[in-house]
Design an enzyme around this catalytic site. Structure first.
Site, mmCIF file in Angstrom:
data_model
loop_
_atom_site.group_PDB
_atom_site.id
_atom_site.type_symbol
_atom_site.label_atom_id
_atom_site.label_comp_id
_atom_site.label_asym_id
_atom_site.label_seq_id
_atom_site.Cartn_x
_atom_site.Cartn_y
_atom_site.Cartn_z
ATOM 1 N N TYR A 1 -10.129 19.420 18.784
ATOM 2 C CA TYR A 1 -8.929 19.419 19.621
ATOM 3 C C TYR A 1 -8.633 20.752 20.292
ATOM 4 C CZ TYR A 1 -7.319 21.060 15.093
ATOM 5 O OH TYR A 1 -7.202 21.721 13.906
ATOM 6 N N LEU B 1 1.291 25.028 12.346
ATOM 7 C CA LEU B 1 2.058 24.584 13.501
ATOM 8 C C LEU B 1 3.537 24.604 13.142
ATOM 9 C CD1 LEU B 1 -0.112 21.512 14.527
ATOM 10 C CD2 LEU B 1 0.301 23.536 15.944
ATOM 11 N N CYS C 1 -13.901 15.433 -25.047
ATOM 12 C CA CYS C 1 -13.936 15.802 -26.452
ATOM 13 C C CYS C 1 -14.935 14.829 -27.061
ATOM 14 C CB CYS C 1 -12.558 15.617 -27.099
ATOM 15 S SG CYS C 1 -12.665 15.678 -28.899
ATOM 16 N N LYS D 1 6.410 15.731 12.882
ATOM 17 C CA LYS D 1 5.977 15.197 11.587
ATOM 18 C C LYS D 1 6.631 13.851 11.354
ATOM 19 C CE LYS D 1 4.403 17.316 8.228
ATOM 20 N NZ LYS D 1 3.099 17.252 7.551
ATOM 21 N N GLU E 1 -10.741 18.690 13.053
ATOM 22 C CA GLU E 1 -10.280 18.181 11.771
ATOM 23 C C GLU E 1 -11.354 17.238 11.231
ATOM 24 O OE1 GLU E 1 -7.410 19.506 10.942
ATOM 25 O OE2 GLU E 1 -6.655 18.288 9.265
ATOM 26 N N ASP F 1 -4.893 13.917 9.556
ATOM 27 C CA ASP F 1 -4.638 14.444 8.218
ATOM 28 C C ASP F 1 -5.961 14.560 7.466
ATOM 29 O OD1 ASP F 1 -3.198 15.423 6.180
ATOM 30 O OD2 ASP F 1 -2.346 13.505 5.534
ATOM 31 N N CYS G 1 -10.439 20.965 -27.525
ATOM 32 C CA CYS G 1 -9.577 19.779 -27.509
ATOM 33 C C CYS G 1 -8.221 20.119 -28.152
ATOM 34 C CB CYS G 1 -10.258 18.663 -28.285
ATOM 35 S SG CYS G 1 -9.214 17.218 -28.523
ATOM 36 N N CYS H 1 -11.786 12.341 -33.452
ATOM 37 C CA CYS H 1 -10.638 13.075 -32.898
ATOM 38 C C CYS H 1 -9.406 12.173 -32.972
ATOM 39 C CB CYS H 1 -10.944 13.436 -31.447
ATOM 40 S SG CYS H 1 -9.544 14.059 -30.522
ATOM 41 N N CYS I 1 -8.093 18.086 -31.666
ATOM 42 C CA CYS I 1 -8.955 18.312 -32.833
ATOM 43 C C CYS I 1 -9.692 19.647 -32.781
ATOM 44 C CB CYS I 1 -9.961 17.178 -32.962
ATOM 45 S SG CYS I 1 -11.206 17.191 -31.669
ATOM 46 N N LYS J 1 -1.994 14.057 14.974
ATOM 47 C CA LYS J 1 -2.230 15.114 13.982
ATOM 48 C C LYS J 1 -3.027 14.486 12.843
ATOM 49 C CE LYS J 1 0.136 18.902 11.597
ATOM 50 N NZ LYS J 1 -0.235 18.678 10.202
ATOM 51 N N LYS K 1 1.309 19.978 22.811
ATOM 52 C CA LYS K 1 0.785 21.270 23.257
ATOM 53 C C LYS K 1 1.067 21.497 24.735
ATOM 54 C CE LYS K 1 -2.969 20.923 19.969
ATOM 55 N NZ LYS K 1 -4.391 20.610 19.730
ATOM 56 N N GLU L 1 -1.361 14.941 20.956
ATOM 57 C CA GLU L 1 -2.537 14.481 20.195
ATOM 58 C C GLU L 1 -2.097 14.018 18.820
ATOM 59 O OE1 GLU L 1 -4.776 18.042 20.061
ATOM 60 O OE2 GLU L 1 -5.378 17.928 22.163
HETATM 61 P P1 AMP Z 1 0.046 22.383 9.261
HETATM 62 O O1 AMP Z 1 -1.106 22.736 8.360
HETATM 63 O O2 AMP Z 1 0.864 21.248 8.755
HETATM 64 O O3 AMP Z 1 0.823 23.568 9.693
HETATM 65 O O4 AMP Z 1 -0.606 21.778 10.566
HETATM 66 C C1 AMP Z 1 -1.592 22.467 11.279
HETATM 67 C C2 AMP Z 1 -2.885 21.778 11.053
HETATM 68 O O5 AMP Z 1 -2.907 20.498 11.633
HETATM 69 C C3 AMP Z 1 -4.020 22.457 11.728
HETATM 70 O O6 AMP Z 1 -4.512 23.518 10.947
HETATM 71 C C4 AMP Z 1 -5.042 21.389 11.844
HETATM 72 O O7 AMP Z 1 -5.868 21.419 10.698
HETATM 73 C C5 AMP Z 1 -4.242 20.115 11.806
HETATM 74 N N1 AMP Z 1 -4.413 19.278 13.011
HETATM 75 C C6 AMP Z 1 -4.794 17.977 12.986
HETATM 76 N N2 AMP Z 1 -4.871 17.467 14.208
HETATM 77 C C7 AMP Z 1 -4.545 18.469 15.066
HETATM 78 C C8 AMP Z 1 -4.438 18.553 16.485
HETATM 79 N N3 AMP Z 1 -4.686 17.498 17.271
HETATM 80 N N4 AMP Z 1 -4.087 19.741 17.006
HETATM 81 C C9 AMP Z 1 -3.827 20.804 16.200
HETATM 82 N N5 AMP Z 1 -3.896 20.771 14.868
HETATM 83 C C10 AMP Z 1 -4.253 19.624 14.292
HETATM 84 ZN ZN ZN Z 2 -10.554 15.958 -29.799
#
Ligand code: AMP
Ligand code: ZN
Length: 685
Positions: free
Chosen positions: A218, A84, A431, A322, A170, A117, A415, A436, A418, A115, A298, A113
């Site tokens: 999504y 994105l 190890c 972000k 996600e 993680d 290692c 050691c 040792c 985002k 979007k 929406e």
């Molecule tokens: P980025 O990897 O930082 O470029 O962000 C894009 C990623 O955000 C997408 O590949 C999705 O895996 C994730 N994502 C999470 N929530 C959403 C959402 N509601 N719409 C679109 N992408 C999303």
């Molecule tokens: Zn060792």
């Protein structure tokens, strides 16, 4: 039941259970009792066992995963799976919206929406059946992780309609579940996202099934394009997908009350309300049950989306806001490996020093090879670093691969300390050489550390000198510390040596619990030592005797002691090396009995005295038993005769300690006299 009947019943049960799962996991409104569900599920399992070839590809029984090992195959995406574009301030987002509106011939609206993680996934359905689940990969080709994704309860295996659709979503792990599972398991992940991503790439789907992964979808790419994103989200919900209810809708031209009526959970407003909404979301981020790192904005109108199209990197119809991130970018200068006291090998990234959330960091743990593999990290890469739990530095992800062509870093075969070949156990390499040097160093450092024996004046630098000079290689050597070898060494004058000796002497009074937790037995830390003592193991012999029975239940019967700890206790206290060490430390005069056990109610006739023992005895076998009697009566005990020693209990075949005691004017006590002393006071009682 004949084959034909079985086929019909299997189909029936598959459909029914899918409905129940949807009601339970997605609507959070169970439609049958757990018992009824289990009964039908068991019936299906039994039928599938009898007629394995009749099992349907969307059978809910597949949710438990399979133990078949499979490498992760690759699969091509049939939809664009891109990143994105990003904006970092509400102003940037608003001007992006305004620019699109100005260029558009039709009125626009925008769906916002969270985002999530987590780990990106594309679910491919054909005729309503989940046929493939593919990771984002490089956007064109991803990893086929279908068996793993099938274990996720919130992913529908069969849709309510026979549609062919590609759905983006996600996969994530709720924050509280992450905390709970992550601390309990061997491999630790830096954050829920890495945990989810790592889990999704496991080889055994039965292991994936153990982790309560979740999903929000999504995006839906239907064969017949829909009119709006809003419509797509509603349709996905109707098809049994889990769509995040926390969304928002902003427009200056659309009928907002109509949207609000359809989605009471949505925030609805005009474009001028956008900045306030984004600030609010950023503020609520911490209180959400899952991790989000921003908002995705979007264009709602699909025909406009198609006009706008894509760059090679991102769609032009969406942007991510972000949140300010507690992450910084830096370069990995080197990856070194550390050998811990248990032999466990930990790779550590040496990074270009960088400021993260207020402090400069220059190292970050990489945990183990699996973690490095997951990051696909190598020396020279530009990475994002954060502070886990706001303290421990962690490498979050690779932002840019190095240009020296380094691929993923790999653990050396031997290692570094040792040169013994490393062995992989679970997620970690070890190890296994108990001699050691790095392991020994680690053991010593641990033993003298503040949280263990807390030996004053024996800090890391001093310890290192003693180690280099081979004066102290094992913890028991500390108590036979002979300063002669330090003669003439700068920085080790008489004063310093005396301070070291004082610190060592003082450590002999550390309570039994502390000694137990300092032995370096895996998982037997302060807490566990306390539990064992409270459970009645008031001295080391009681513990050794119990461990000798090799019955884990003796320990698991104790509240708070699990199978794992019971196992290590048994193996440690049956290990001749550990027992020999304990014996030596006992002789040195360390406390191997809990104070409450020592407080025998006997008169403290030896208070203020320091006793030592030499030779052998009729009534005290081993001779440490005699010293126990001294301790019970308030006396101190040492392993060697020194200026502080007040009494020497001398038995038959007394050694050099006797001569030394005589030269120092220490009171020499024979066995008979000692018995009288003990008797006398009991007579007084
Ligand atoms: P980025 O990897 O930082 O470029 O962000 C894009 C990623 O955000 C997408 O590949 C999705 O895996 C994730 N994502 C999470 N929530 C959403 C959402 N509601 N719409 C679109 N992408 C999303
Ligand atoms: Zn060792």
């Amino acid at each position: 039941m004949d084959r034909q009947q079985a086929k019909i019943r299997i189909e029936e049960l598959t459909v029914l259970l899918a409905q129940y799962q949807h009601a339970y996991y997605i609507l959070a409104q169970p439609s049958v009792s757990d018992r009824e569900y289990d009964r039908l599920n068991d019936e299906l399992i039994a039928l599938e066992k009898e007629f394995p070839d009749l099992r349907l590809p969307d059978s809910p029984t597949l949710r438990v995963g399979s133990d078949l090992s499979h490498d992760l195959p690759e699969a091509q995406h049939s939809i664009p799976v891109l990143s994105l574009d990003k904006g970092y301030s509400p102003d940037e987002i608003v001007s992006w919206i305004k620019k699109l509106e100005a260029a558009s011939s039709v009125p626009l609206s925008f769906v916002f929406e969270e985002k999530i993680d987590g780990s990106s996934i594309v679910l491919y359905y054909e005729e309503g059946l989940l046929v493939r689940a593919v990771t984002r990969g490089n956007g064109v080709i991803g990893n086929d992780v279908t068996p793993n994704v099938k274990t996720i309860a919130a992913v529908p295996l069969r849709l309510s309609k026979k549609v062919t659709v590609a759905v983006r979503g996600e996969i994530f792990l709720a924050k509280d579940l992450f905390e709970k599972i992550n601390t309990a398991q061997e491999t630790q992940f830096a954050n829920p996202r890495n945990f989810a991503a790592g889990t999704l790439r496991r080889i055994k789907s039965s292991e994936v099934a153990q982790v309560p992964l979740d999903i929000f979808v999504y995006e839906g790419f239907f064969t017949e394009p829909r009119k709006t994103h809003h419509e797509i989200l509603d349709e996905l919900t109707a098809l049994r997908f889990k769509v995040n209810p926390r969304a928002a809708f902003f427009s200056d031209t659309k009928n907002l009350s109509k949207v609000k009526a359809m989605h009471s959970a949505w925030t609805v407003g005009k474009i001028s309300d956008v900045p306030e909404f984004l600030e609010k979301e950023a503020g609520e981020r911490g209180s959400l049950p899952y991790e989000i790192d921003g908002m995705v904005i979007k264009v709602n109108e699909i025909p406009v989306r198609e006009e706008l199209g894509y760059t090679g990197h991102h769609p032009r119809w969406a942007i991510a806001f972000k949140f300010e991130s507690p992450e910084s970018m830096t370069k990995v200068n080197a990856i070194e490996i550390q050998v811990g006291r248990t032999g466990r090998i930990t790779p550590v990234a040496r990074i270009e020093p960088v400021l993260v959330a207020g402090s400069t960091i220059s190292n970050a743990t990489l945990h183990n090879q699996e973690y490095v593999d997951m990051l696909e990290l190598s020396v020279g890469d530009i990475v994002a670093v954060s502070k886990r739990g706001d303290v421990i530095p962690a490498v979050e992800r690779v932002i840019e691969k190095n240009d020296s062509g380094n691929t993923t870093w790999e653990m050396p075969l031997v290692c570094p300390s040792c040169s013994t070949a490393l062995v992989k156990r679970g997620a970690h390499h070890f190890c296994q050489n108990t001699e050691c040097t790095d392991r020994l160093r680690g053991e010593l450092k641990f033993f003298v550390g503040r949280d263990q024996m807390d030996i004053e004046n024996l800090g890391p630098e001093t310890l290192e000198v003693l180690f280099e000079k081979k004066i102290v290689l094992h913890v028991e050597d500390i108590y036979i510390f002979n300063s002669d070898a330090l003669d003439g060494l700068p920085g080790f004058g008489e004063k310093k040596v005396n301070l070291i000796k004082e610190g060592i002497e003082k450590s002999k009074t550390r309570p039994y619990k502390t000694v137990l937790a300092s032995l370096g037995i895996p998982d037997l830390g302060k807490k566990a030592a306390e539990i064992l003592v409270d459970a009645g193991y008031k001295n080391i012999d009681a513990l050794i005797q119990a461990a000798a029975k090799k019955d884990p239940e003796l320990f698991t019967a104790i509240h708070m002691i699990g199978d794992k700890l019971a196992g290590t206790i048994i193996s440690a206290f049956n290990d001749p090396a550990v027992l020999a060490r304990i014996e030596k430390l006992k002789q040195a005069g360390l406390q191997f009995e809990a104070a409450e056990a020592l407080d025998s109610g006997l008169p403290k006739i030896f208070t203020g005295q320091t006793w030592c023992v030499t030779g052998s005895f009729e009534n005290f076998k081993p001779r440490e038993k005699a010293m126990e009697e001294v301790k019970k009566r308030g006396g101190n005990v040492t392993g060697s005769v020194s200026g502080k020693t007040t009494h020497l209990l001398a038995g038959k075949e007394a050694g050099s300690k006797l001569e030394k005691a005589q030269s120092l004017g220490v009171v020499i006590v024979a066995e008979e006299t000692f018995l009288k002393m003990l008797d006398e006071e009991s007579g007084k009682r």
